[in-house]
Every structure is written in C-alpha cells, then in structure tokens.
Design a protein around this motif. Structure first.
Motif, short mmCIF file in Angstrom:
data_model
loop_
_atom_site.label_atom_id
_atom_site.label_comp_id
_atom_site.label_asym_id
_atom_site.label_seq_id
_atom_site.Cartn_x
_atom_site.Cartn_y
_atom_site.Cartn_z
N ASP A 524 1.28 31.84 -7.08
CA ASP A 524 2.40 32.94 -7.16
C ASP A 524 2.71 33.20 -5.83
O ASP A 524 1.99 33.51 -5.15
CB ASP A 524 1.74 33.63 -8.26
N ARG A 527 4.26 39.06 -6.38
CA ARG A 527 3.57 40.04 -7.32
C ARG A 527 3.79 41.53 -7.12
O ARG A 527 3.65 41.91 -5.99
CB ARG A 527 1.98 39.88 -7.81
N GLU A 549 7.67 27.54 -6.21
CA GLU A 549 7.75 27.90 -7.61
C GLU A 549 8.67 29.30 -7.66
O GLU A 549 8.90 29.90 -6.62
CB GLU A 549 6.32 28.43 -8.26
N THR A 550 9.39 29.56 -8.76
CA THR A 550 10.04 30.53 -8.94
C THR A 550 9.68 31.68 -9.97
O THR A 550 10.35 32.65 -10.29
CB THR A 550 11.60 29.97 -9.30
N ASN A 551 8.79 31.25 -11.01
CA ASN A 551 8.50 32.08 -12.13
C ASN A 551 8.00 33.33 -11.45
O ASN A 551 8.18 34.41 -12.15
CB ASN A 551 7.11 31.32 -12.87
N SER A 552 7.39 33.64 -10.55
CA SER A 552 6.86 34.93 -10.09
C SER A 552 7.98 35.64 -9.38
O SER A 552 7.69 36.97 -9.14
CB SER A 552 5.69 34.82 -9.14
N ALA A 556 14.93 35.53 -10.18
CA ALA A 556 14.99 34.28 -9.27
C ALA A 556 16.29 33.42 -9.25
O ALA A 556 16.79 33.06 -8.50
CB ALA A 556 14.00 33.04 -9.35
N SER A 557 17.02 33.48 -10.54
CA SER A 557 18.34 32.79 -10.83
C SER A 557 19.29 33.30 -10.07
O SER A 557 20.38 32.86 -9.89
CB SER A 557 18.58 32.66 -12.22
#
Length: 641
Positions: A524, A527, A549-552, A556-557
C-alpha cells in the motif's frame, strides 16, 4: 560554484518559502582568504624577528622552553627537530607564529621547512596545551599561527583541552596540526568563544573527550571556523558516558559558523566528521542560530590571490557517528542551519530517533548543486558534472543509517529540504526515511526533489521492524520529481498488528507530483494513520505520477495517476533511469513554474544527473502537451544506456 561560506539572513533560511533556495550569499570570511597565498598558506617576510628553539648549539633557546621564546615577543618562534615539550603555553596579547617542521636550528633560521618534522607539545593533563587570549588592555586583533605541531594531553576544567581561545578577538591559523587525546568540560580538542576566526588546513582533531559539549570542538559567540585540506578530519571524539552531553565531533551554538571543504578520500579514509559519539548529535550538534556548511567540491578564489581549496574527489561527509538522538546531526532553534552541498551522510547509528534530528524551527538543506555564482570575491566557476564528483552518479549519498524511529530524519516543527539525493539501505523500526511532525500547523516539514529512494528496509534479518517510509503528523510532506522503488517497508510484524503503508499520514498535507512509486510487492502506498484516533488529513494530492497501485490512495480517480510498470533500465543493478518505452516519459506538464500549495517553487529544473528538464521527445505527449518525465531522471534519447 558557490562561495565557501553562506550567511543566511533572517528568515531566508526557510526552505519552504518561494525561491528561498537561491538564498543571498554574503561574504563574511575575508580574514580566511587574506591568510592564504598561492601554494602556501602563509606569506614569508625576511624582515622579521625570529627566535629558534631546539637542542643543537645553533639554537637561540637551547634545551629551554617554547614559552620562554614566546615571552620575548618575537614575530616567529621556530622549533627545530621532532622533540616533545611538556608545557602549557600561554599566548597573551601577541601576534606570533609558532612554527615547527625544521630539521635543525640552522634550517630553522633559513626558513627551510619540511612537514615531516612535527613537534609534540604535551600538556600533561594540567591545563590547556595552548591558551590564546586578550587581557582586555588592548583593542588590537591579534594573529596567531601554529604549524607542524601535535597538541596532546591537555586538560582544562572549563573549555579547550588542546587549544583554548576564550572570549578572544583573534585570528588563528593552524596548518598541519594534530589535536589529539585532550580533555575539557567543553571542547575537548578546541574551544572558541568570542570573535575568533580559525582557519585550519590539514588539521586532525581526534580522540578528544568532553564532559558536557563538543568532544572535538566547542564553538560559540560568533566565532567562525574554516576546515579544509586533504588530511583534515574530526574523528573518534566523544562525550563522557556518565553525562548527557551534546556534540561528539562538533558543538556549534550562539551564532558560531563552521565551514568544511574537504572530507574522506582514498588518501584519507578517516577524513570528514566520523566515528564520534554523544548523547545528542553524534557528529554535529547545532543550536542558538549557529550554522554549519559542508561542501564536497573544489572552489578556486581570485582574491587576494588565486587559491583553490577543497576537492572534487573527497566528500563532505558525516559518517559512522552514534548518539541517542541525532546520530549524525542534531539541530534546534530558529535560524540554526545545517547545509550540505555534495557529500555523504552514511552509516550513522541512533538508538532513539533520527540520523538527522531537527527541532524548534531549525533548517536543514541537503543538495547536490552546481549553479555558478559570479560576483566579486566568489569562487571561479568550474564544471562539475555527475561523473566529476567524489562518487560518480551519487554525488549526494544518504546510505545505511540506522535509527529506532526515523531512519534518516526526525523532524519536529522544522524545515528540511533535500534535492538530488540517493537515499538507500536505511534501517529503522518505524519510518525508514522520515518522521515529520508540526505541532502548530505552520506548514513546516519535508520537501524532497529530484531524488532516488530505494532498497530501504530488510525486515526479519535482525532487530529492526522496518515499518513504513514516511510518518507524517500535521506537517507538510512534498515529493517532487522523485522515484521511490524497491523498498521493503510494509511487511506485517505479527498477526495482531495491521500492515503499514509506505506513507502513513495523520492530519498532514501530502503532495506527490511528477514522481514514480514502484514496489513489485504491491505494498500500500498510502494510509490515513490510525483510524482509532479519528484524525482527518488536511490534504492529500497525487499529481501526474506512475504508481504500482491506486486502491490505497484516496480519490485516486481524481488525479493523473498511471498504474504501470515504469520500465527502469535495470532494477537489479539499481539503475533507475528510464528505458525508451517507459510510460513515465513526457507524462507530465512542466512544473518548473508551478507554485505549490504551501508557496514552494522549484528552484532549478535539473534532474538527479543535472540534466536540464524537460526534454521534449517528439510524438510522445504531443496531443496532451506534456513534456516532463515523472521520476528522478529525465529521459535523454541522445544518451546510450
């Protein structure tokens, strides 16, 4: 090249002010230059009064003492041979030179000097080896020159075991002098207080010890020091273990100014500020508006004569020091400054927090800079490319430091700026690179530009947990035009502790621009602190960056994030330049004219190798009108990789 000493005026120190990195340079070290001449530090004059000291029949003072010769008040005392004198010398209200380096008194009278003949002055632990002071009966500034001497076994109950210049208005010059194995309450080797100017060429300050401050040097009250020469060093000095003393190598306070222009090299591996120990500031302790400037390149001056000091082949370095706080450097107080241009901070060890620990509105600037300055009295500009420095490719290196918390930095209510650095192989329990805290929300913190952060952390191999790279609390953290890759910093300690992210944020301002964050393990990136504390970050922005990665990353969009392999030249050989088909090429708009949210602006648009940015590659990015590469390196299609 910049002049070798910068006087930063007032608040211009702050690296978070717009364009502040082009800080004003003011010449305050003219006495240092005036003591220099072409090829030799001193200008010889035949119309002087000389007294010779030695054991042969040609000596003026035969089998006598050096103090006896000093008391005659000649212009020069020339000491023949390589004998040991057991004395505690006092130089009061005198302009005088104590010169050794003569085979015999006949050579001494002729001025035929050879550096291999060193005279030892042993203080017998009964006072400072040499004390320089003004009685107050005269307002004249005196000049004292010491050459080819060893000052040892001095002991002062107050300050300056080897050399003491206390509340003294004097210019002191040391050349080829060793100050070793001395003791004092403050300044085991040297203590300077008052308007003292010390110019030291090829001077070793080693194995001295103090009780409270400055194992090697204590400097206070507007005193200034220039240390240079290929054989210079501040090494193996320490504070008494029974006291919580500060500044193993150097203790700089109350507007003292220190400049070092040489460090470790192949010929002098113990050069620089190395292997010193203290409670705070193993290498250097700075407070009360004092300033330290370390330069790792050659500078040539043309006034009053042409003279070159420093070397492109020796680093300005703070290495292998240890402390409970600030293993390398501890700095505090407004207007205090540590400045390094081209050098190394490596293998320091801190049992508490921070290889560099900064408190109370102090400032730290670490850079590899080659911007020529051409005003009068400043150095003649010389070319220094990435292959010309002490360590080609990594001209500013931060490597292998260890700390409990904050492998490189522990920043509390202070400003730190890093430009064009290679930061690798740190170890820590938490925050391998930095803990950044601003308790008053005054936009203080850390800016990193054009830098490479790789291979930090190796959890499971020893006592360090290596949890996260950056911990930010209510402070600013800016990462601009930089690359973070292949760090091992997010492995879970045990089943009861949640894994951390590369960047842990508690109510801080995070701004990532035109950078690359690439960890093949999928760690990640971000956080938001510990959720039980209920803090909401002030702001988080990721702008035009290549990430793994962009989930964390929150929202992000909304940002220009590119989930892709950045295609480095060779991860395994630590070559993080970009291949010709890297998605990071011409990805971003030119940010050299941007004003960032905290008012910061980029000072010069060059990458980690001093390549001018941006280089617009035809066809790539033409539709979106983007020209700048993400990451620490700008791709140059004219260079073969």
């Amino acid at each position: 090249m910049k002049f070798f000493l910068l006087l930063i005026i007032g608040s211009l120190i702050s690296p978070f002010q717009a364009r502040s990195f082009k800080h004003e340079e003011v010449l305050i070290m003219q006495p240092h230059l005036q003591m220099m001449s072409s090829g030799k530090l001193l200008v010889r004059n035949n119309d002087i009064e000389v007294i010779t000291v030695g054991i042969d029949s040609d000596c003026d003072v035969q089998f006598g003492s050096i103090q006896e010769a000093i008391d005659y008040s000649p212009d020069e005392v020339r000491i023949a041979g390589d004998s040991t004198y057991y004395e505690n010398l006092v130089i009061e209200d005198k302009t005088i030179k104590l010169l050794a380096g003569f085979e015999n008194c006949q050579y001494a009278r002729r001025g035929y000097q050879q550096d291999q003949y060193k005279v030892v002055i042993d203080g017998g632990f009964s006072g400072s080896v040499i004390s320089v002071f003004n009685s107050g009966s005269t307002s004249i500034q005196h000049k004292v020159v010491l050459e080819n001497l060893v000052l040892t076994q001095g002991k002062n109950q107050i300050s300056g075991g080897g050399l003491s210049a206390f509340n003294t208005d004097a210019e002191i010059v040391l050349r080829n002098v060793d100050i070793e194995n001395n003791r004092a309450e403050s300044g085991g080797g040297i203590a300077l207080e008052g308007p003292v100017t010390l110019t030291a060429e090829d001077v070793k300050i080693t194995r001295n010890q103090a009780r409270f401050s400055g194992g090697g040097i204590h400097c206070s009250d507007t005193a200034s020091i220039l240390l240079f020469g290929s054989q210079s060093s501040i090494s193996q000095n320490k504070l008494d273990k029974d006291y919580t003393g500060n500044g193993g190598g150097l203790h700089l306070t109350n507007r003292c100014t220190f400049v070092m222009r040489d460090g470790a090299s192949e010929d002098n591996p113990m050069g620089g500020i190395v292997y010193n120990e203290a409670h705070r500031g193993g290498g250097v302790y700075i407070s009360g508006g004092a300033k330290a400037f370390l330069y790792g390149y050659e500078a040539c001056f043309v006034h009053p004569v042409r003279y070159c000091i420093g070397s492109n082949k020796s680093s300005a370095n703070v290495n292998h020091n240890s402390a409970n706080h600030g293993g390398g450097i501890y700095i505090k107080d407004f207007s205090s400054l540590f400045y390094m241009d081209t050098g190394e901070i490596s293998f320091n060890k801190t049992s508490g927090g921070g290889t560099i620990e900064a408190h109370r509105s102090s400032s730290v600037i670490l850079t590899w800079d080659d911007v020529p300055q051409g005003t009068s009295f400043l150095p003649v500009s010389t070319s220094q490319g990435p292959e010309d420095c002490w360590n080609p490719g990594d001209c500013l290196l931060i490597k292998g430091n260890e700390a409990n918390h904050g492998g490189v930095f522990r920043i509390l209510d202070s400003n730190v700026r890093v430009n064009r650095a290679s930061i690798e192989d740190q170890r820590a329990n938490s925050a391998l690179i930095a803990i950044v805290v601003d308790q008053d929300d005054r936009n203080r913190g850390l800016i990193i530009e054009n830098s490479l952060i790789t291979h930090n952390g190796r959890p499971g191999l020893d006592e360090y947990y290596d949890q996260g790279l950056f911990y930010v609390t209510r402070a600013d953290f800016y990462l601009i035009n930089s690359t973070i890759a292949d760090n091992v910093a997010t492995e879970r300690i045990n089943e009861f502790v949640d894994p951390v992210a590369l960047i842990e944020n508690i109510k801080g301002n995070i701004f990532i621009d035109s950078s690359i964050i690439s960890n093949p393990d999928g760690a990640d990136i971000y956080r938001r602190g510990n959720s039980t504390q209920g803090y909401i970050p002030h702001s988080v922005q990721f702008v035009c960056s290549v990430v793994h990665e962009t989930n964390s990353i929150p929202n992000a969009s909304q940002y220009d994030l590119y989930l892709a392999d950045p295609k480095f030249v060779n991860r395994y050989t630590r070559d993080y330049r970009l291949l010709h088909d890297s998605p990071a090429i011409d990805l971003c708009p030119d940010n050299s004219f941007f004003t960032f949210p905290n008012g910061h602006q980029i000072d010069d648009n060059r990458d980690l190798q001093l390549t001018l940015r941006p280089i617009d590659i035809p066809i790539i990015g033409d539709i979106t009108r983007t020209v700048l590469d993400a990451g620490a390196y700008e791709f140059d299609d004219s260079v073969d990789y």
